[in-house]
Design an enzyme around this catalytic site. Structure first.
Site, PDB file in Angstrom:
ATOM      1  N   SER A  14       0.811  -1.214   0.000  1.00  0.00           N
ATOM      2  CA  SER A  14       0.000   0.000   0.000  1.00  0.00           C
ATOM      3  C   SER A  14       0.845   1.265   0.000  1.00  0.00           C
ATOM      4  O   SER A  14       0.567   2.214  -0.734  1.00  0.00           O
ATOM      5  CB  SER A  14      -0.930  -0.010   1.222  1.00  0.00           C
ATOM      6  N   GLU A  34       8.237  -5.588  -7.457  1.00  0.00           N
ATOM      7  CA  GLU A  34       7.569  -6.403  -6.437  1.00  0.00           C
ATOM      8  C   GLU A  34       7.840  -7.866  -6.754  1.00  0.00           C
ATOM      9  O   GLU A  34       7.553  -8.330  -7.864  1.00  0.00           O
ATOM     10  CB  GLU A  34       6.073  -6.120  -6.417  1.00  0.00           C
ATOM     11  N   CYS A  42      -1.103  -6.265   3.343  1.00  0.00           N
ATOM     12  CA  CYS A  42      -2.486  -5.892   3.663  1.00  0.00           C
ATOM     13  C   CYS A  42      -3.494  -6.561   2.737  1.00  0.00           C
ATOM     14  O   CYS A  42      -4.461  -7.159   3.188  1.00  0.00           O
ATOM     15  CB  CYS A  42      -2.647  -4.375   3.611  1.00  0.00           C
ATOM     16  N   CYS A  47      -4.665  -7.632   6.206  1.00  0.00           N
ATOM     17  CA  CYS A  47      -5.918  -6.980   6.591  1.00  0.00           C
ATOM     18  C   CYS A  47      -7.139  -7.467   5.819  1.00  0.00           C
ATOM     19  O   CYS A  47      -8.167  -7.787   6.412  1.00  0.00           O
ATOM     20  CB  CYS A  47      -5.809  -5.463   6.394  1.00  0.00           C
ATOM     21  N   LYS A  50      -7.973 -11.314   6.149  1.00  0.00           N
ATOM     22  CA  LYS A  50      -8.322 -11.516   7.561  1.00  0.00           C
ATOM     23  C   LYS A  50      -9.718 -10.979   7.851  1.00  0.00           C
ATOM     24  O   LYS A  50     -10.523 -11.653   8.507  1.00  0.00           O
ATOM     25  CB  LYS A  50      -7.308 -10.816   8.456  1.00  0.00           C
ATOM     26  N   TYR A  98      -4.837  -3.009  -8.284  1.00  0.00           N
ATOM     27  CA  TYR A  98      -3.559  -2.356  -7.990  1.00  0.00           C
ATOM     28  C   TYR A  98      -2.712  -2.244  -9.257  1.00  0.00           C
ATOM     29  O   TYR A  98      -2.106  -1.203  -9.536  1.00  0.00           O
ATOM     30  CB  TYR A  98      -2.801  -3.148  -6.924  1.00  0.00           C
ATOM     31  N   ALA A 114      14.194  -7.157  -6.044  1.00  0.00           N
ATOM     32  CA  ALA A 114      15.177  -6.114  -6.322  1.00  0.00           C
ATOM     33  C   ALA A 114      16.051  -5.900  -5.100  1.00  0.00           C
ATOM     34  O   ALA A 114      15.591  -6.037  -3.962  1.00  0.00           O
ATOM     35  CB  ALA A 114      14.477  -4.812  -6.703  1.00  0.00           C
ATOM     36  N   TYR A 177      -2.382  -8.660  18.707  1.00  0.00           N
ATOM     37  CA  TYR A 177      -3.664  -8.556  18.000  1.00  0.00           C
ATOM     38  C   TYR A 177      -3.827  -9.637  16.938  1.00  0.00           C
ATOM     39  O   TYR A 177      -4.942 -10.135  16.716  1.00  0.00           O
ATOM     40  CB  TYR A 177      -3.843  -7.159  17.405  1.00  0.00           C
ATOM     41  N   GLU A 181      -6.981 -12.105  17.084  1.00  0.00           N
ATOM     42  CA  GLU A 181      -7.929 -12.068  15.966  1.00  0.00           C
ATOM     43  C   GLU A 181      -8.128 -13.461  15.380  1.00  0.00           C
ATOM     44  O   GLU A 181      -9.268 -13.893  15.157  1.00  0.00           O
ATOM     45  CB  GLU A 181      -7.418 -11.100  14.894  1.00  0.00           C
ATOM     46  N   THR A 342      -1.355  -0.202   7.886  1.00  0.00           N
ATOM     47  CA  THR A 342      -1.428   0.123   6.462  1.00  0.00           C
ATOM     48  C   THR A 342      -1.724   1.606   6.201  1.00  0.00           C
ATOM     49  O   THR A 342      -1.034   2.232   5.383  1.00  0.00           O
ATOM     50  CB  THR A 342      -2.489  -0.760   5.776  1.00  0.00           C
ATOM     51  N   ALA A 372      -7.996  -0.425  15.313  1.00  0.00           N
ATOM     52  CA  ALA A 372      -8.975  -1.408  15.776  1.00  0.00           C
ATOM     53  C   ALA A 372      -8.383  -2.798  15.714  1.00  0.00           C
ATOM     54  O   ALA A 372      -7.613  -3.128  14.808  1.00  0.00           O
ATOM     55  CB  ALA A 372     -10.244  -1.348  14.932  1.00  0.00           C
ATOM     56  N   HIS A 466     -30.329   7.690  19.745  1.00  0.00           N
ATOM     57  CA  HIS A 466     -30.951   6.625  20.543  1.00  0.00           C
ATOM     58  C   HIS A 466     -31.926   5.818  19.704  1.00  0.00           C
ATOM     59  O   HIS A 466     -32.634   6.382  18.867  1.00  0.00           O
ATOM     60  CB  HIS A 466     -31.702   7.276  21.718  1.00  0.00           C
ATOM     61  N   GLU A 471     -24.222   5.759  21.730  1.00  0.00           N
ATOM     62  CA  GLU A 471     -24.722   6.926  22.457  1.00  0.00           C
ATOM     63  C   GLU A 471     -24.081   7.034  23.836  1.00  0.00           C
ATOM     64  O   GLU A 471     -24.002   8.126  24.416  1.00  0.00           O
ATOM     65  CB  GLU A 471     -26.242   6.879  22.577  1.00  0.00           C
TER      66      GLU A 471
END
Length: 483
Positions: A14, A34, A42, A47, A50, A98, A114, A177, A181, A342, A372, A466, A471
Site C-alpha cells: 500500500s 515487487e 495488507c 488486513c 483476515k 492495484y 530487487a 492482535y 484475531e 497500512t 482497531a 438513541h 450513544e
C-alpha cells in the site's frame, strides 16, 4: 548524471504503490519492483483476507441470535474450500486493481525481486540494473517464528489463508492482535482453539480494562486462553509416540494405547503436532500457529552496502521525513518499524512525495492514530490508555460497561465497554477505548474528535443517537474514578 528513473520503489504494498502513483502524477518517471503479488501484506496476506475471514466466522452466532428473534434458521456447516475459493478470486480482483492503477499512472512495473547495488542503482533478479535519482524502500515486514526446535512444523499468519482444510484443533502462540484475531476467527469457524501467551494479559500496550474484557469474552466464547504459558517443546505426534494414530481432542494429550493397529512411522512429515507447555501440560493439535511478532523485511537487499543504517531489529532507520542515512534512499511502512499499520504506510508515502517531488517538506503525523483489533467483539482505540495518562497528569476516567440490546434480547452474556480518559486540567479527551461490535467503525469517527482536541464538555454537548450502543460515549456524565 542521467538516471533511468526519477524514483524507483522497491515493494508493491500500500505505501509503495501510493507513493509511486502520486509521484508519477507529479511528472516523475517511476519504476516499481515487487517480487510476489501486488498489494503487499495488507491486500494479499493481511488486513483484507483476515477481515473477510472475520465476516465468515461471525455467521455461526448470527444463526443462534436469529432464532431468538423468531427466525426458523438451522445451523449450517462451514465449507472452508468454498470460502477459500471465493477469497482467492477476490484477492485476484484486488491485485488486478492495484496493477491497473499503476498502469494508468504510467508506473513501470517489474515483477521481480530487487536489491541495492549502490545509492542510485537497483539490480533485479535477472541481473538487469536500473538507476534512479531517488529510491524508496517499502518492503514491509514478515511474521517470525521463535527460536525453538521444530518450529518449522508450525505455521504463521501468512499460511493460514492457504490451508487445504481447516484443522479440527489449533494451538495459537502469542498474545498480540494477530494471535487474538485468529483465535476468534477460527473459534467462530468451529475449530477448537487453545491460545498460549507468556505474559500476564493479552494485548500488551492496550488499555488494561479493555484488554481484560476482551480476554474474558474470548473465554466465554469457548477459546481456551492460557496466559502465563508458553511452548517449550514441539514435534510430530508420531515422532513423540510411534504408536500414535490420530485424534486431537482436548483430552487426547497423548494416546498411550499400545494395541493400535496402524503404526505411524517417525519419518512421517505430516500429521498432528505434540506440544509441551511451560506448565508441564502435553497436548496434541492439528496445527500450531505462531503469532509471535513481525520483523522488517530487510534481508539480502544490499542496504548496508548502499550506506543504509539498520536498527537492532533490522529496521531501516529514518529521520522525520523518512530519509535514510543514504540521502538518495527513503523508506516507509513496516520496514521502518515505526507504526505497523497500512494507513500509516500510505500517509508516510504521501509525505515522502510532498517532501521530495513537491518541494513541501512534510513529516508524517504519528500522533493520535485510531486503530482497531478485529477480535469478537472488536476493540477500537485512540490516544492514551488509562495507565499511560495517569502517569502523565491528573485524569478523570469515564467508563460504562453493559449488555448490548441486540444480544441481551437473544439471551447472550456479551458485554461492551465505552471509556474516555480525560485531562483534569485541560478537559481534553486524552484517550477513547471501545470494546463492542463495530468498534472499528465507531473509533474512526470518535478519532476525529479526539484528533481535533475535543474536550469532555464537547462530547457532553453532543446529542445522543438513541437507541444505539455508541450513544453511551456522550452520555457518561460522572467520572468512574480519578487518578
Amino acid at each position: 548524471m542521467d538516471f533511468d528513473y526519477d524514483l524507483f520503489v522497491i515493494g508493491g504494498g500500500s505505501g509503495g504503490v501510493r507513493a509511486a502513483r502520486v509521484a508519477a502524477a507529479e511528472g516523475a518517471k517511476v519504476g516499481l519492483a515487487e517480487e510476489y503479488r501486488m498489494g503487499g501484506t495488507c491486500v494479499i496476506r493481511g488486513c483484507v483476507p483476515k477481515k473477510l475471514m472475520v465476516f465468515a466466522s461471525e455467521y455461526r452466532e448470527m444463526f443462534e441470535n436469529a432464532r431468538s428473534y423468531g427466525w426458523d434458521v438451522k445451523d449450517g456447516d462451514f465449507h472452508w474450500p468454498k470460502f477459500q475459493s471465493h477469497l482467492a478470486s477476490e484477492l485476484d480482483r484486488l491485485e488486478e486493481i492495484y496493477r491497473n492503477l499503476l498502469r494508468s499512472s504510467d508506473v513501470a512495473v517489474h515483477d521481480s525481486r530487487a536489491r541495492l547495488v549502490d545509492p542510485h542503482t537497483i539490480e533485479l533478479a535477472d541481473g538487469d540494473k536500473k538507476t534512479a535519482k531517488h529510491i524508496l524502500i517499502a518492503t514491509g515486514g514478515y511474521p517470525v517464528k521463535p527460536d525453538l526446535p521444530n518450529a518449522d512444523l508450525g505455521i504463521t499468519s501468512n499460511d493460514i489463508f492457504n490451508l487445504k482444510e481447516l484443522p479440527k484443533s489449533i494451538l495459537i502462540i502469542g498474545g498480540g492482535y494477530i494471535a487474538c484475531e485468529f483465535a476468534c476467527i477460527l473459534n467462530g469457524m468451529g475449530v477448537e482453539v487453545v491460545q498460549y501467551y507468556r505474559g500476564a494479559q493479552i494485548l500488551r500496550g492496550f488499555d488494561d480494562e479493555g484488554r481484560g474484557l476482551v480476554a474474558d469474552l474470548m473465554r466465554e466464547k469457548g477459546i481456551d486462553l492460557r496466559t502465563g504459558t508458553n511452548i517449550v517443546e514441539m514435534k510430530r505426534a508420531s515422532d513423540h509416540n510411534p504408536d500414535y494414530e490420530g485424534g486431537t481432542s482436548s483430552d487426547a494429550a497423548m494416546i498411550e494405547d499400545h494395541e493400535v493397529i496402524t503404526r505411524k512411522q517417525t519419518s512421517d512429515k505430516t500429521g498432528p503436532i505434540w506440544v509441551k507447555a511451560t506448565n508441564g501440560t502435553e497436548r496434541v493439535f492439528d496445527q500450531v500457529l505462531f503469532a509471535t511478532g513481525r520483523s522488517p523485511n530487510t534481508q539480502d537487499m544490499g542496504l548496508e552496502e548502499a550506506g543504509v543504517k539498520l536498527g537492532r531489529r533490522h529496521e531501516i532507520i529514518v529521520d522525520d521525513y523518512s530519509q535514510t542515512s543514504a540521502p538518495s534512499i527513503y523508506a516507509v511502512g513496516d520496514v521502518t518499524n515505526r507504526v505497523q499499520l497500512t494507513p500509516v504506510a500510505i500517509r508516510e508515502g504521501m509525505a515522502f512525495v510532498e517532501t521530495v517531488f513537491k518541494g513541501n517538506p512534510t513529516k508524517p503525523d504519528h500522533e493520535l492514530i485510531p486503530s482497531a483489533i478485529f477480535t469478537q467483539p472488536e476493540f477500537g482505540t485512540i490516544g492514551l490508555t488509562e495507565e499511560e495518562a495517569r502517569d502523565q497528569e491528573p485524569i478523570e476516567v469515564y467508563c460504562t460497561s453493559f449488555r448490548p440490546m441486540q444480544t441481551a434480547f437473544a439471551g447472550r452474556p456479551d458485554r461492551i465497554l465505552m471509556k474516555l480518559v480525560v485531562s483534569r486540567e485541560t478537559r481534553k479527551v486524552l484517550g477513547c477505548h471501545i470494546v463492542s461490535p463495530y468498534a472499528g467503525e465507531m473509533i474512526q469517527l470518535a478519532g476525529i474528535a479526539v484528533k481535533m482536541g475535543a474536550t469532555k464538555e464537547d462530547f457532553d454537548r453532543t446529542v445522543a443517537v438513541h437507541p444505539t450502543m455508541s450513544e453511551e460515549i456522550v452520555t457518561m456524565k460522572t467520572p468512574m474514578r480519578t487518578a
